[in-house]
Design a protein around this motif. Structure first.
Motif, PDB file in Angstrom:
ATOM      1  N   PHE A 159       0.750  -1.384  -0.049  1.00 57.52           N
ATOM      2  CA  PHE A 159      -0.013   0.127  -0.042  1.00 57.52           C
ATOM      3  C   PHE A 159       0.848   1.366   0.000  1.00 57.52           C
ATOM      4  O   PHE A 159       1.748   1.285   0.676  1.00 57.52           O
ATOM      5  CB  PHE A 159      -0.822  -0.079   1.142  1.00 57.52           C
ATOM      6  N   THR A 160       0.418   2.144  -0.757  1.00 49.04           N
ATOM      7  CA  THR A 160       1.196   3.535  -0.865  1.00 49.04           C
ATOM      8  C   THR A 160       0.360   4.431   0.440  1.00 49.04           C
ATOM      9  O   THR A 160      -0.502   4.061   0.853  1.00 49.04           O
ATOM     10  CB  THR A 160       1.343   4.077  -1.903  1.00 49.04           C
ATOM     11  N   LEU A 161       1.401   5.409   0.617  1.00 50.08           N
ATOM     12  CA  LEU A 161       0.814   6.184   1.699  1.00 50.08           C
ATOM     13  C   LEU A 161      -0.653   7.008   1.078  1.00 50.08           C
ATOM     14  O   LEU A 161      -1.301   7.119   1.933  1.00 50.08           O
ATOM     15  CB  LEU A 161       1.794   7.378   1.816  1.00 50.08           C
ATOM     16  N   LEU A 162      -0.726   7.079  -0.034  1.00 50.34           N
ATOM     17  CA  LEU A 162      -1.876   7.808  -0.600  1.00 50.34           C
ATOM     18  C   LEU A 162      -3.031   6.730  -0.329  1.00 50.34           C
ATOM     19  O   LEU A 162      -4.320   7.295   0.134  1.00 50.34           O
ATOM     20  CB  LEU A 162      -1.761   8.308  -2.027  1.00 50.34           C
ATOM     21  N   GLU A 163      -3.008   5.591  -0.819  1.00 54.62           N
ATOM     22  CA  GLU A 163      -4.114   4.747  -0.554  1.00 54.62           C
ATOM     23  C   GLU A 163      -4.406   4.478   1.014  1.00 54.62           C
ATOM     24  O   GLU A 163      -5.655   4.413   1.378  1.00 54.62           O
ATOM     25  CB  GLU A 163      -3.707   3.290  -1.311  1.00 54.62           C
ATOM     26  N   LEU A 164      -3.541   4.472   1.725  1.00 56.44           N
ATOM     27  CA  LEU A 164      -3.752   4.343   3.138  1.00 56.44           C
ATOM     28  C   LEU A 164      -4.465   5.488   3.671  1.00 56.44           C
ATOM     29  O   LEU A 164      -5.313   5.523   4.428  1.00 56.44           O
ATOM     30  CB  LEU A 164      -2.465   4.287   3.970  1.00 56.44           C
ATOM     31  N   LEU A 165      -4.275   7.021   3.207  1.00 60.85           N
ATOM     32  CA  LEU A 165      -4.929   7.967   3.602  1.00 60.85           C
ATOM     33  C   LEU A 165      -6.275   7.960   3.134  1.00 60.85           C
ATOM     34  O   LEU A 165      -7.169   8.267   3.756  1.00 60.85           O
ATOM     35  CB  LEU A 165      -4.261   9.430   3.001  1.00 60.85           C
ATOM     36  N   VAL A 166      -6.563   7.667   1.955  1.00 63.58           N
ATOM     37  CA  VAL A 166      -7.725   7.582   1.362  1.00 63.58           C
ATOM     38  C   VAL A 166      -8.644   6.372   2.196  1.00 63.58           C
ATOM     39  O   VAL A 166     -10.134   6.607   2.556  1.00 63.58           O
ATOM     40  CB  VAL A 166      -7.868   7.027  -0.312  1.00 63.58           C
ATOM     41  N   ALA A 167      -8.133   5.261   2.297  1.00 67.09           N
ATOM     42  CA  ALA A 167      -8.917   4.282   3.175  1.00 67.09           C
ATOM     43  C   ALA A 167      -9.148   4.803   4.623  1.00 67.09           C
ATOM     44  O   ALA A 167     -10.302   4.722   4.970  1.00 67.09           O
ATOM     45  CB  ALA A 167      -7.918   2.930   3.305  1.00 67.09           C
ATOM     46  N   LEU A 168      -8.488   5.724   5.272  1.00 66.71           N
ATOM     47  CA  LEU A 168      -8.568   6.146   6.503  1.00 66.71           C
ATOM     48  C   LEU A 168      -9.556   7.160   6.468  1.00 66.71           C
ATOM     49  O   LEU A 168     -10.329   7.149   7.384  1.00 66.71           O
ATOM     50  CB  LEU A 168      -7.390   6.735   7.425  1.00 66.71           C
ATOM     51  N   SER A 169      -9.674   7.882   5.500  1.00 66.69           N
ATOM     52  CA  SER A 169     -10.845   8.992   5.532  1.00 66.69           C
ATOM     53  C   SER A 169     -12.110   8.557   5.204  1.00 66.69           C
ATOM     54  O   SER A 169     -12.979   8.789   5.799  1.00 66.69           O
ATOM     55  CB  SER A 169     -10.391  10.014   4.503  1.00 66.69           C
ATOM     56  N   ILE A 170     -12.235   7.258   4.197  1.00 67.73           N
ATOM     57  CA  ILE A 170     -13.336   6.786   4.115  1.00 67.73           C
ATOM     58  C   ILE A 170     -13.920   5.932   5.391  1.00 67.73           C
ATOM     59  O   ILE A 170     -15.044   5.818   5.882  1.00 67.73           O
ATOM     60  CB  ILE A 170     -13.364   5.588   3.136  1.00 67.73           C
TER      61      ILE A 170
END
Length: 193
Positions: free
Chosen positions: A1-12
């Motif tokens: 996972f990239t940092l961007l994917e992790l931030l999107v998952a946390l915001s959802i």
């Protein structure tokens, strides 16, 4: 996972948690309101059953009050008192199965008084039972044998004129309870004739 994917998952996940919390909060608040309404309705049902048992078991037994004055079996006006049968005695004590009970409003609370003895002495204290706190007022009317509604029992005309033979009991007692949540509630109780 990239940092961007992790931030999107946390915001959802944060958005879903916020939505589910507001939904859960609304359900919990509705549940507490439902419990309050159910408790008030349960109090009213209990009040109805207690009044029904008292009024429908009235007997023709006058009493003597604290001052030795004779009171009729049913007295209604500002005070509402009656002599009723059916007072259970599970302990087998030496006492009557008749009981004197009364109802009154004290500080927006409907209370029921009951006395251990029928003919009271000056030191006879009633047992006080709180029935409900949500009653604003109570009105009681009496249907006489002449099919006329009276605001007090025995009616004022019978008390003022000794030549009129008073009927011992009314035919029907109408109780109007002004409840702060449900408004006016009218109950009719038929008395034994």
């Amino acid at each position: 996972f990239t940092l961007l994917e992790l931030l999107v998952a946390l915001s959802i996940f944060g958005l879903l948690a916020t939505l589910s919390y507001s939904g859960l909060s609304a359900v919990m608040q509705q549940q507490s309101q439902t419990e309050i309404a159910a408790d008030r309705l349960s109090e009213l049902q209990k009040l109805y059953l207690i009044m029904q048992r008292d009024i429908e078991q009235v007997v023709l037994r006058p009493i003597r009050d604290e001052y030795g004055d004779v009171q009729p079996p049913l007295v209604g006006g500002e005070n509402f008192e009656l002599t009723r049968a059916g007072w259970r005695n599970p302990a087998g004590r030496q006492r009557s199965n008749l009981q004197r009970v009364g109802y009154a409003i004290e500080e927006q609370q409907l209370v029921r008084y009951s006395w251990v003895v029928l003919d009271r002495a000056q030191d006879s204290e009633p047992l006080v039972q709180l029935l409900t706190e949500a009653v604003e007022q109570i009105q009681i009317r009496y249907l006489g044998v002449d099919n006329e509604w009276k605001e007090q029992w025995p009616d004022a005309q019978t008390v003022a004129d000794p030549t009129i033979a008073p009927s011992p009991l009314p035919r029907v007692v109408e109780v109007t309870v002004e409840h702060e949540m449900y408004g006016p509630i009218v109950w009719l109780f038929q008395l034994p004739q």
